[in-house]
Design an enzyme around this catalytic site. Sequence first.
Site, short mmCIF file in Angstrom:
data_model
loop_
_atom_site.label_atom_id
_atom_site.label_comp_id
_atom_site.label_asym_id
_atom_site.label_seq_id
_atom_site.Cartn_x
_atom_site.Cartn_y
_atom_site.Cartn_z
CE1 TYR A 1 28.57 99.94 49.82
CE2 TYR A 1 30.87 99.55 50.41
CZ TYR A 1 29.57 99.10 50.31
OH TYR A 1 29.25 97.82 50.68
CG HIS B 1 31.26 94.28 59.00
ND1 HIS B 1 30.51 95.43 59.08
CD2 HIS B 1 31.08 93.79 57.75
CE1 HIS B 1 29.92 95.64 57.91
NE2 HIS B 1 30.24 94.66 57.09
#
Length: 245
Positions: free
Chosen positions: A61, A90
């Site tokens: 992931y 982000h």
Amino acid sequence: MVTRADAVVELGGDADRGDLELADLVRIADGAAVAVPGPVMAALADAHTRAREIRARGGVYGQSTGVGANKAVAVAADEWRQGMRLLRSHAAGTGPMADARTTRAMLAIRINQLCRAGSGIDPDVVAGMVTMLDTGALPLVRVDSGVGTADLSALATVGLTLAGERPATAPLDPIGAISSDSALPLMSSSALTLAGTLLQVARLGEVLDAAEGAFVLSCTALRANTSPLAPAAARAVAGPGAQEL
């Protein structure tokens, strides 16, 4: 465990606990230098190597896949491009900049967390954050964020500053691009929230200590009746903390 010294606070020195005491966090916030022991850095390097071996055997992931809603989407970009994409996407903080004390505390907390060597992060990233603290070249971190459930934008900003894409408060030699095997581990923490909270706890402790001293001095000056503070009175109170108080 933290080693107390006049100039340096050691982070991650106890492999079993790695506790960072509040008093030492305040010292770092106020400008104390930090150090990570050689054995801890070696453990980080070993964990990083093993994490890369695991990634080579299958999907991971945030490294071979996207994140969030894109967790099932395979990523074609190489690990360096993917890592920088994660940080850039982000680093979306808003609001005022965190002050230097809070930023220093945030970096210290994140370093100490990562010293547990379970994330597989590149030790160069940890060393880069140590350099930030020791040189005063701090990232310009905004305090508000709406991305994710941790302080993702603040720590993504740390990563981009280390990589040389964001300015620091003093000259900082960048470590270069950060790989996908380190971008997500770096960001996945509430270190900024913890930093602000713990510094307020420390300040509150100072206020409470001062209040206790003022109370005692006032009692002395006014020749107050201290019988309510006698052991017998404490035993008569149902509250479990009365005798200690």
